[in-house]
Structures are given as C-alpha cells and as structure tokens.
Write a protein that holds these residues in place. Structure first.
Motif, short mmCIF file in Angstrom:
data_model
loop_
_atom_site.label_atom_id
_atom_site.label_comp_id
_atom_site.label_asym_id
_atom_site.label_seq_id
_atom_site.Cartn_x
_atom_site.Cartn_y
_atom_site.Cartn_z
N THR A 257 46.51 26.13 30.30
CA THR A 257 46.20 26.32 31.78
C THR A 257 44.65 26.94 32.06
O THR A 257 44.21 26.68 32.92
N GLY A 258 44.16 27.43 30.94
CA GLY A 258 42.51 27.93 31.20
C GLY A 258 42.81 29.40 31.48
O GLY A 258 41.67 30.04 31.70
N VAL A 259 44.12 30.00 32.00
CA VAL A 259 44.15 31.55 32.31
C VAL A 259 45.41 31.99 31.46
O VAL A 259 46.18 31.39 31.28
N ALA A 260 45.14 33.30 31.06
CA ALA A 260 46.12 33.99 30.36
C ALA A 260 46.12 35.54 30.89
O ALA A 260 44.99 35.89 31.60
N PRO A 261 46.88 36.47 30.49
CA PRO A 261 46.67 37.85 30.99
C PRO A 261 45.66 38.56 30.17
O PRO A 261 45.13 39.42 31.27
N ARG A 262 45.01 38.19 29.15
CA ARG A 262 44.11 38.76 28.48
C ARG A 262 42.55 38.00 28.79
O ARG A 262 41.41 38.52 28.47
N ALA A 263 42.57 36.77 29.52
CA ALA A 263 41.19 36.09 29.45
C ALA A 263 41.26 34.98 30.45
O ALA A 263 42.59 34.49 30.78
N THR A 264 40.20 34.42 30.71
CA THR A 264 40.12 33.26 31.53
C THR A 264 38.95 32.29 31.01
O THR A 264 38.09 32.92 30.44
N VAL A 265 39.22 31.05 30.65
CA VAL A 265 38.26 30.23 30.23
C VAL A 265 37.10 29.95 30.99
O VAL A 265 37.63 29.45 32.26
N VAL A 361 27.67 36.16 35.57
CA VAL A 361 27.11 36.89 36.50
C VAL A 361 26.24 36.11 37.36
O VAL A 361 26.17 35.91 38.76
N LEU A 362 25.15 35.40 36.58
CA LEU A 362 24.28 34.39 37.39
C LEU A 362 24.84 33.46 37.99
O LEU A 362 24.36 33.30 39.51
N ASN A 363 25.56 32.86 37.47
CA ASN A 363 25.99 31.39 38.13
C ASN A 363 27.41 31.43 38.69
O ASN A 363 27.90 30.10 38.97
N GLY A 364 28.03 32.66 38.55
CA GLY A 364 29.65 32.44 38.76
C GLY A 364 30.42 32.19 37.66
O GLY A 364 29.93 31.49 36.52
N GLY A 365 31.76 32.35 37.78
CA GLY A 365 32.80 32.04 36.53
C GLY A 365 33.97 31.35 37.32
O GLY A 365 34.68 31.71 38.11
N PHE A 366 33.98 30.13 36.80
CA PHE A 366 35.16 29.35 37.46
C PHE A 366 36.09 28.63 36.32
O PHE A 366 35.55 28.03 35.38
N ALA A 367 37.45 28.97 36.55
CA ALA A 367 38.35 28.60 35.45
C ALA A 367 38.76 27.10 35.91
O ALA A 367 38.29 26.64 37.12
N PRO A 368 39.18 26.39 34.90
CA PRO A 368 39.23 24.92 35.47
C PRO A 368 40.64 24.72 36.19
O PRO A 368 41.52 25.57 36.06
N GLY A 369 40.57 23.73 36.94
CA GLY A 369 41.66 23.20 37.78
C GLY A 369 42.81 22.53 36.87
O GLY A 369 42.31 21.51 36.36
N MET A 379 34.50 33.22 40.53
CA MET A 379 33.85 34.26 40.91
C MET A 379 32.59 33.68 41.35
O MET A 379 31.79 32.95 40.96
N VAL A 380 32.00 34.48 42.60
CA VAL A 380 30.68 33.83 43.18
C VAL A 380 29.42 34.20 42.29
O VAL A 380 29.49 35.12 41.69
N PRO A 381 28.63 33.25 42.43
CA PRO A 381 27.22 33.53 41.57
C PRO A 381 26.41 34.65 42.22
O PRO A 381 26.34 34.75 43.37
N TYR A 382 26.07 35.59 41.22
CA TYR A 382 25.28 36.55 41.89
C TYR A 382 23.71 36.47 41.53
O TYR A 382 22.81 37.39 41.73
N GLY A 383 23.22 35.30 40.80
CA GLY A 383 21.92 35.23 40.60
C GLY A 383 21.11 35.23 41.72
O GLY A 383 19.84 35.63 41.95
N PRO A 384 21.49 34.57 42.79
CA PRO A 384 20.38 34.48 44.08
C PRO A 384 20.13 35.96 44.76
O PRO A 384 19.33 36.10 45.44
#
Length: 423
Positions: A257-265, A361-369, A379-384
């Motif tokens: 699924t790309g997500v688990a209690p300890r991590a997200t890919v 942090v720069l580009n955001g973090g997005f798990a796969p659908g 997670m939104v990108p904070y680079g800008p």
C-alpha cells in the motif's frame, strides 16, 4: 634488448587474454520444458503479466505519455545516458522476431538477440536468477503487447563505456549467470520471498551501494541511488530500515500500500509500490516480507558521536517545527500513522545521510495512490518558503528530539538538492 622486452610484453598479453577467457562467465542455456510454456494461451499471458508487474518492467520501458512498453525512457547513469528499448511485439523495433530462447538469453545471460552485450541498467545481474518457466511466461505476455512502431534510441555513453570490450571487463568483475537455487531448510515461503527479492524484484539494484565502475555491493545494505539523488536505506541494518523489528504484516502492508504504522514510502520507492508491488498477491508480499525480516543483521561500524548542536539552531528549528509541522506530526513527534508518519524513533529521519529528509521538506512528501491507500495524504513542499538554513535547522531539530540522535544538517547540503529534478 628491445626484442626481449617486446616478447615479454607479448607473453604477458597472451597470458592475460587466456586468464580472461578462462574466467569469462559462460553463457548458460536452459531449454524450455515445452513449447506450451511460452504459447500465447490466456493462462500464460495472465501469468506473464503478473511477472511483468513483479519486475516493474513498464517503469523503464514506457516513456511518459507514450505507448506501454514502447521504450524510449532515458536512464541517467554516471557513464552517460541509456535509453530503454521497445519490448512490444513490433517485428522491426521490438520483440516480434525474438524467440523464447532469445528472450531467455537476454534475461539470463545479458545478451541481445544479435549477441551483443546488454548494459546492466537492464538488471540482468538480478534477472539471471529467474527460472526458465517464468521467463517463458513473461515472453508470452510481452509478445501479446500490441506492437508499437517506435524506433529504439541509441545510447549516449562516454568513452570507453560505449565500447563492448569495457562491458566485457565489467561482466568479468561483477556478473555470473545463475538460476535461483532454493534453500531447502528455509521452507517454501522464505524461498519464494528470496526468489522475488533477489530476482525479478531486483531490490539490490537500488538498495546496494555501487562502486566507481557501477558494480553493486553484496546484500541489501543501502546506498545513494546514482543520478537520482535519493538514498535507498539498508534493509538489514537496525539503524536504517530496521525491518528485523517490524511485524511481517507491517512490512507486507508497506510493500502493498505504501503506508504502514512505522513508515510511508516516497520518492522512487513510491513509484515502485504504485506500478509494481501493489499488484502482487498477498501471499507474495508476505513471502517478501518474511525474507526481508529474516535478513542477517549487518551493523555498520559506529562512527564518532555527533557533535553537540548549537542551542540557537535547535531553538530556530523548534520554532519552525511549531509553525509548519506540529499540526500533523504532533508536539511529541508521534504523528498520526498511517496518514502522518511518526518522526520520533523514525530511522529514515536519523539515518546518517539526510538527503531523503531534505528532499521531502523541499519538495513535499507524497505516498503513492494504491488500491489499499487510494487517497493518500501528502506533505506540502516547503522549499519555496524556507531558506536553506531554515530547512537545515528544522531537520536538525527533528533529528535531535523525542529521543532521536542525528548529526546536524548543513545548509550547504540543503542547497545542493534544492534544484535537483524529482525524476
């Protein structure tokens, strides 16, 4: 005197050639059990399609917006640019004129239909472990893919890496053809997982360090993925992925699924889960999870203790965290898994190489659908909105809070990855 020197050099050259020939990895041929194994039957095609998902074949052999498996995707390497070939059923540019033996020879021995050596960006050092029966089913499926008349593009490699003799030397050092041999005392589930991870899954292609010549280290001990600028963590180190401590079900859940209690890919692994692993059966993801959990732990030698972080940096990072991160990841860093992964005790955050955390942090973090997580949180990108120093400060704070212990992040390293392409 000159004649003696010339004869001595000639003798050395002859001996070297003999040595190379003697040590040269011999091509292996394993015949099909029967032509029925690669016949275009619905069962063979269905099985081959499943195996193509296991190998994530479409990821490299399909250019964005192009016909599936028609090739053309650029693969950047330290030695130049390679282009994945057309593997549709097209008779001019694809596999239309290939036999099942030709396909096996490419998969197992790393040789094309005309005999020339293939570059290991096509991961035949892993695929060589695939059985002949699976090779034949995969061949049957690819022969069913509608032909696409898309010409193959020539590789753009620098000298001497564009020479077959250089590739011969590489293969002498790093390649031996071998079909996977089950380990009887381990049982069928573990062996199935080993076969998938070491073979078609080609996990070591990313999760192993590479030397200056592109040779992959043994095992799954982690390494920076060349040219992509992401770190694939060690799968057998308690300090990195730490899978030995995970329940098998959680490892399988992350793969599927790309997500688990300890991590997200995120990053390249998110593409692998979306395009490949989510399509695997529950039995196969469990088998892979069991194999990965059982990897012999290998701990890197402990380095020097991290130097104390200046209080001013920690206070700056704490304030940024309160303003930007606290609502999702919590004051205690525990997050809200699986939607918001925990930061407390997160080895992906504290691993020695902070590149993944910097890029997220720069580009955001997005798990796969995926089917198991159809509406992933991101997670939104904070680079800008954050400077290099601010990104470094908030990461340094997170790497040294809630029991975490990590080295200070250098703003110069943040700047290094600020403008690196995402793929």
């Amino acid at each position: 005197m000159k004649r003696k020197i010339t004869l001595a050099l000639a003798a050395i050259l002859v001996l070297a050639v003999i040595g190379v020939v003697a040590a040269w990895p011999r091509a292996q041929h394993v015949p099909s059990r029967s032509p029925e194994d690669w016949a275009a039957t619905p069962a063979n095609i269905q099985r081959g399609a499943y195996l193509a998902h296991v190998g994530d074949c479409a990821a490299c052999h399909t250019v964005r917006g192009g016909a599936e498996y028609a090739g053309g995707r650029a693969i950047e390497t330290p030695f130049g640019r390679l282009y994945a070939p057309n593997i549709t059923a097209d008779r001019t540019h694809g596999l239309g004129n290939w036999s099942a033996d030709d396909f096996w020879n490419a998969l197992h021995n790393g040789r094309s239909r005309d005999g020339h050596l293939l570059y290991p960006a096509f991961p035949y050092p892993n695929y060589t472990r695939v059985t002949r029966a699976d090779s034949d089913a995969l061949y049957a499926y690819l022969r069913s893919v509608p032909p696409a008349a898309v010409p193959n593009r020539a590789h753009q490699l620098t000298f001497p890496y564009n020479q077959q003799v250089a590739l011969m030397g590489w293969r002498l050092l790093y390649f031996r053809p071998e079909v996977y041999q089950p380990v009887p005392e381990r049982g069928p589930v573990w062996n199935r997982g080993a076969y998938l991870v070491e073979g078609l899954g080609h996990c070591s292609a990313c999760h192993s360090a590479r030397d200056r010549f592109g040779g992959s280290a043994a095992g799954l001990e982690g390494g920076l993925i060349p040219m992509l600028g992401w770190y694939a963590p060690s799968l057998n180190s308690p300090r990195e992925a730490g899978l030995a401590e995970w329940p098998v079900e959680h490892i399988a859940q992350l793969l599927r699924t790309g997500v688990a209690p300890r991590a997200t890919v995120v990053g390249p692994m998110a593409e692998v889960v979306r395009a490949s692993l989510q399509h695997l059966s529950d039995q196969d993801t469990i088998a892979m999870a069991m194999y990965l959990k059982a990897l012999p732990p290998r701990e890197a030698p402990a380095g020097a203790a991290p130097e104390p972080v200046p209080e001013v940096v920690l206070q700056q990072g704490k304030q940024i965290y309160a303003d930007r991160c606290l609502d999702c990841h919590g004051a205690d860093g525990r997050g809200l898994p699986p939607h918001y992964p925990p930061l407390a005790g997160n080895a992906a955050l504290t691993v020695a190489n902070p590149v993944n955390a910097i890029r997220i942090v720069l580009n955001g973090g997005f798990a796969p659908g995926t089917a198991g997580n159809p509406r992933p949180y991101g997670m939104v990108p904070y680079g800008p909105v954050l400077s290099d120093a601010e990104v470094a400060a908030v990461l340094t704070y997170a790497r040294n809070s809630w029991g975490n212990r990590g080295e200070m992040v250098d703003p110069r390293e943040v700047n290094r990855y600020r403008n690196v392409p995402l793929d």
